[in-house]
Write an enzyme that holds these catalytic residues in place. Structure first.
Site: not given
Ligand SMILES: NC(=O)c1ccc[n+]([C@@H]2O[C@H](COP(=O)([O-])OP(=O)(O)OC[C@H]3O[C@@H](n4cnc5c(N)ncnc54)[C@H](O)[C@@H]3O)[C@@H](O)[C@H]2O)c1
Length: 304
Positions: A183, A187
């Site tokens: 994750y 991002k």
């Protein structure tokens, strides 16, 4: 009308939004079937925009289309699939009253099991990790950005109609998230995409901005996660403030190259603020390196 080149002039959050500028705009939102994406779709439709809801989840997308009729259409799509996304953009072109794509929000995202963090038994053969989180959050955003730039250039910009790309990030694009390398990577990756494109897109009259929410209560966070972070005293940002920020960016043609954090009201009056972490100040060693790269990068690309 021409898009201002990226500068370090920060966004000042206004008390009033010029929402009339969103009327008759064609807005495409990936991940528009749930959570923040659905709330954006509802708000843009209410402001008189036509919304193309792009989502993996057929049931949720169809329900949203029905609820927002006649200002919305649903296109079922897995953002990891190029052909699906092309079809979604074609749907926006065909179904929007203005037959254009004016605003694109690359919002679809997942938080999955993190196979990179989970270590296998060292006495057994290594297991190939599942990289779905990066595939959806990063590769999906790359495809979405590529197509946005293609379809934006089918219309001429004017005082009424501009070309606005908004990349959905997270505070996880600025912080270290132990236990969630995938994750985190996804991002930081989309933040890199935003920072890169903001240097050149103004040449094609395209604005690009980045939106980075803090924790917001949406289906992406399980009840267990919400309960746990609440028990640690974490305050949540709200969906409503995230929506206001998105409308603000889309409506104000002067906002370009900025990263906007969605934060709890304790942090900012309207629940969002300019992050000011993507500009180098005088005296920062990176400022000089950045200037050298800006002066040389294009020529290096041309020589390749
Ligand atoms: N809620 C938060 O706390 C928070 C914080 C920071 C960033 N974000 C980001 O905001 C964005 C929206 O998240 P949300 O909180 O609304 O979550 P959500 O789970 O409510 O919505 C995500 C949507 O994306 C769709 N989606 C997932 N995979 C897809 C795929 N392959 N193709 C097409 N659609 C797909 C889902 O069906 C869902 O409708 C995500 O990018 C997320 O990373 C959320």
């Amino acid at each position: 009308m021409s898009v201002p080149e990226y500068t370090n002039r920060k966004l000042v959050v206004p008390a009033e939004l010029g929402l009339s500028r969103l009327k008759d705009k064609s807005v495409l939102i990936t991940g528009g079937g749930s959570g923040l994406g659905l709330a954006y779709a509802e708000a843009f439709a209410k402001a008189g925009s036509f919304v193309t809801i792009v989502d993996f989840n057929k049931e949720a997308g169809q329900a949203a289309e029905k609820a927002l009729a006649p200002n919305a259409v649903f296109s079922q799509c897995d953002v990891r699939q190029w052909d699906d996304l092309v079809a979604a953009f074609e749907t926006a072109m065909a179904k929007s009253p203005c037959h254009s794509v004016d605003v694109v929000i690359a919002n679809a995202g997942v938080i999955g099991r993190d196979d990179l963090y989970t270590l296998d038994d060292p006495t057994c053969p290594p297991q190939k990790p599942d990289l779905r989180t990066v595939d959806v959050n990063l590769y999906g955003a790359l495809y979405t950005a590529k197509l946005a730039l293609h379809y934006f250039r089918k219309h001429t910009v004017s005082a009424e109609r501009d070309r606005c790309l908004i990349i959905k990030g997270s505070i996880a694009a600025y912080t270290d998230q132990p236990g969630s390398p995938l994750y985190n990577v996804s991002k930081y990756g989309v933040r890199g995409l935003f920072r890169n494109l903001r240097r050149t897109l103004h040449r094609d009259d395209v604005r690009i901005n980045f939106v980075a929410p803090w924790y917001v209560r949406t289906p992406i966070l399980s009840d267990k996660v919400v309960e746990y972070v609440t028990s640690k005293g974490v305050k949540f940002a709200t969906v409503a403030d995230g929506v206001r920020a998105m409308l603000n960016i889309a409506a104000d043609q002067s906002i370009n190259g900025r990263a906007i954090a969605i934060v709890p009201r304790e942090e900012a009056p309207y629940g969002y603020m300019d992050l000011e972490h993507d500009d180098y100040e005088e005296g920062d060693v990176l400022k000089g390196w950045q200037e050298t790269v800006l002066a040389t990068a294009q020529s290096i690309v041309d020589m390749a």
